[in-house]
Enzyme design. Structure first.
Site, PDB file in Angstrom:
ATOM      1  N   GLY A 177      18.460   3.863  15.943  1.00 52.03           N
ATOM      2  CA  GLY A 177      18.920   3.117  14.766  1.00 52.03           C
ATOM      3  C   GLY A 177      19.109   1.635  15.060  1.00 52.03           C
ATOM      4  N   THR A 206      17.163  -0.953  14.578  1.00 49.64           N
ATOM      5  CA  THR A 206      16.747  -1.836  13.485  1.00 49.64           C
ATOM      6  C   THR A 206      17.877  -1.940  12.445  1.00 49.64           C
ATOM      7  OG1 THR A 206      14.606  -0.772  13.828  1.00 49.64           O
ATOM      8  CG2 THR A 206      14.783  -2.265  11.950  1.00 49.64           C
ATOM      9  N   TRP A 207      18.470  -0.813  12.163  1.00 52.99           N
ATOM     10  CA  TRP A 207      19.569  -0.751  11.178  1.00 52.99           C
ATOM     11  C   TRP A 207      20.783  -1.544  11.672  1.00 52.99           C
ATOM     12  CZ3 TRP A 207      22.593   4.414  10.036  1.00 52.99           C
ATOM     13  CH2 TRP A 207      23.346   4.267   8.872  1.00 52.99           C
ATOM     14  N   HIS A 240      17.710  -2.923  25.092  1.00 52.73           N
ATOM     15  CA  HIS A 240      17.839  -1.504  25.438  1.00 52.73           C
ATOM     16  C   HIS A 240      18.328  -1.349  26.887  1.00 52.73           C
ATOM     17  CE1 HIS A 240      15.994  -0.250  21.758  1.00 52.73           C
ATOM     18  NE2 HIS A 240      14.767  -0.556  22.073  1.00 52.73           N
ATOM     19  N   ARG A 262      10.947   5.818   9.384  1.00 49.82           N
ATOM     20  CA  ARG A 262      10.279   7.117   9.232  1.00 49.82           C
ATOM     21  C   ARG A 262      11.056   7.960   8.243  1.00 49.82           C
ATOM     22  NH1 ARG A 262       9.856  12.311  11.792  1.00 49.82           N
ATOM     23  NH2 ARG A 262      11.875  11.910  12.769  1.00 49.82           N
ATOM     24  N   LYS A 263      11.995   8.805   8.736  1.00 50.09           N
ATOM     25  CA  LYS A 263      12.748   9.674   7.820  1.00 50.09           C
ATOM     26  C   LYS A 263      14.218   9.284   7.712  1.00 50.09           C
ATOM     27  CE  LYS A 263      10.460  14.172   7.982  1.00 50.09           C
ATOM     28  NZ  LYS A 263      10.691  15.574   8.384  1.00 50.09           N
TER      29      LYS A 263
HETATM   30  P1  A3P Z   1      13.573   8.676  12.487  1.00 48.73           P
HETATM   31  O1  A3P Z   1      12.377   8.534  13.370  1.00 48.73           O
HETATM   32  O2  A3P Z   1      14.389   9.881  12.823  1.00 48.73           O
HETATM   33  O3  A3P Z   1      13.247   8.595  11.044  1.00 48.73           O
HETATM   34  P2  A3P Z   1      15.144   2.316  16.083  1.00 48.73           P
HETATM   35  O4  A3P Z   1      15.438   1.297  15.024  1.00 48.73           O
HETATM   36  O5  A3P Z   1      16.126   2.305  17.211  1.00 48.73           O
HETATM   37  O6  A3P Z   1      13.727   2.241  16.518  1.00 48.73           O
HETATM   38  O7  A3P Z   1      15.387   3.745  15.423  1.00 48.73           O
HETATM   39  C1  A3P Z   1      14.465   4.262  14.516  1.00 48.73           C
HETATM   40  C2  A3P Z   1      15.121   5.371  13.713  1.00 48.73           C
HETATM   41  O8  A3P Z   1      16.056   4.778  12.807  1.00 48.73           O
HETATM   42  C3  A3P Z   1      14.082   6.077  12.884  1.00 48.73           C
HETATM   43  O9  A3P Z   1      14.544   7.428  12.792  1.00 48.73           O
HETATM   44  C4  A3P Z   1      14.167   5.334  11.561  1.00 48.73           C
HETATM   45  O10 A3P Z   1      13.669   6.036  10.461  1.00 48.73           O
HETATM   46  C5  A3P Z   1      15.680   5.090  11.466  1.00 48.73           C
HETATM   47  N1  A3P Z   1      16.003   3.920  10.628  1.00 48.73           N
HETATM   48  C6  A3P Z   1      15.302   2.783  10.502  1.00 48.73           C
HETATM   49  N2  A3P Z   1      15.921   1.956   9.638  1.00 48.73           N
HETATM   50  C7  A3P Z   1      17.022   2.583   9.206  1.00 48.73           C
HETATM   51  C8  A3P Z   1      18.058   2.231   8.278  1.00 48.73           C
HETATM   52  N3  A3P Z   1      18.043   1.079   7.638  1.00 48.73           N
HETATM   53  N4  A3P Z   1      19.047   3.136   8.077  1.00 48.73           N
HETATM   54  C9  A3P Z   1      19.072   4.301   8.734  1.00 48.73           C
HETATM   55  N5  A3P Z   1      18.117   4.697   9.607  1.00 48.73           N
HETATM   56  C10 A3P Z   1      17.099   3.849   9.847  1.00 48.73           C
END
Ligand code: A3P
Length: 354
Positions: free
Chosen positions: A97, A99-100, A161, A317-318
């Protein structure tokens, strides 16, 4: 207690002839990384290695697994970065998460300069990885000399990371703050496996689910072993709660408002009663601005790219809790459950597994 270093070394090679061939092959791979200095190539050639996820090999460097290009960037970072007390570092396990959390942190810290309900908010035009750059991919990535970061606007926001023990000493010893995010290992694994398959170069063979799972359980994944990563930040957050804020993706999903308030308080910019008020809606606007649904539909996230030309769209993604149920077999679940129980035993850290 500090977690133990991983012990999955490449087996000693059998004969002189085999060794010579392997060394030649390895040198060719490292040579292909034309941006690496000779010193870094020599270092890489001396490190234990295992099959990689999106590079041919991952190397065991300072007790964690990483890709060749990251090693040079991390070395530059460790040797040159000077933290200031107002810096904020968003540290995460990949696919937890990041990016979030970068979006939420940027929007919260800069809410006086950029109203979260503004039509021109930077997060509407830029991916969070652009606004909160990774040390190892963007700030120090692909460079052979340290950049001058002194003119960046205050507070400077960075992402990484890196495991805690490998952070530059000025980050560990200054007043700068670290917000850490991790996620239950089942979903993190599935998210990583699917992501890597989308972004890896065609020349690197895909890992089957079983192959990737076996590597993951052996701790062999970028910046892993994942349990060491989590435990180091967990322990640090217990010892120095004003230094490290420890968050879980699941909690952030369950009660984003509450977790966002924790973030703002931790960073020394708590929401005022007025901002908390539903009518002014500042908290709500930040949450909406950074929501999965909103971010996924932005043009910049549908068609843009970031470091090393990854397409932003693969970052979304999801965003569900428990998607691992659709991918992992009962025996995989049993193996990883046992491993996690064993690795986290006695630490007080645990994950709700649905
Ligand atoms: P999934 O692959 O389970 O869908 P990172 O940002 O560390 O690469 O993490 C990616 C994961 O965070 C992905 O999970 C992605 O869909 C989810 N993600 C990306 N943006 C998000 C948001 N704004 N809120 C919640 N989850 C999010």
């Amino acid at each position: 207690m500090a977690p133990k270093a991983p012990i999955h070394f490449t087996k000693p090679r059998s004969s002189n002839c085999d060794r010579h061939r392997e060394e030649e092959e390895l040198e060719a791979i490292v040579e292909g990384e034309e941006k690496l200095s000779q010193e870094c190539k020599d270092l890489i050639l001396s490190l234990p290695r295992e099959r990689g996820w999106r590079t041919r090999y991952l190397y065991l460097f300072q007790g964690f697994w990483c890709q060749p290009a990251e090693i040079q960037a991390i070395t530059l970072l460790q040797n040159h970065f000077q933290a200031t007390d107002s810096d904020v570092v968003v540290a995460t396990i990949p696919k937890s998460g990041t990016t979030w959390l970068k979006g939420l942190t940027f929007a919260t810290v800069n809410r006086k300069s950029f109203s979260p309900s503004s039509k021109n908010h930077p997060l509407l035009h830029s991916n969070p990885h652009h606004l909160v750059p990774f040390f190892e991919y963007t700030v120090y990535g692909g460079l052979d000399e340290a950049p001058d970061l002194s003119s960046l606007p205050d507070p400077r926001l960075f992402g990484t990371h890196l495991p805690f023990h490998a952070m530059p000493s000025s980050i560990k010893n200054s007043g700068c703050k670290i917000i850490y995010l991790c996620r239950n290992p089942f979903d993190t694994f599935v998210s990583s496996w699917i992501f890597v398959d989308k972004i890896k170069p065609g020349s690197i063979p895909s890992l089957t689910l079983e192959e990737a799972f076996d590597l993951y359980c052996k701790g062999i994944i970028g910046f892993g072993p994942s349990w060491d990563h989590m435990l180091r930040y967990w322990n640090e957050s217990k010892e120095r709660p004003n230094k490290v804020l420890f968050l879980k993706y699941e909690d952030l999903k369950e009660d984003t408002t509450d977790q966002l308030k924790r973030i703002a308080e931790f960073l020394g910019c708590p929401f005022s009663l007025e901002e908390e008020d539903e009518e002014t809606g500042v908290i709500d606007s930040i949450i909406k601005l950074c929501s999965f649904e909103k971010m996924k539909e932005l043009q910049v996230n549908k068609s843009g790219t970031f470091a090393r030309n990854f397409e932003n769209k693969h970052l979304f993604r999801k965003a569900e809790i428990g998607d691992w149920l659709n991918h992992l077999s009962p025996s995989m679940v049993e193996r990883l459950s046992k491993l996690i129980d064993e690795k986290l035993a006695g630490s007080g850290l645990s994950f709700k597994i649905s």
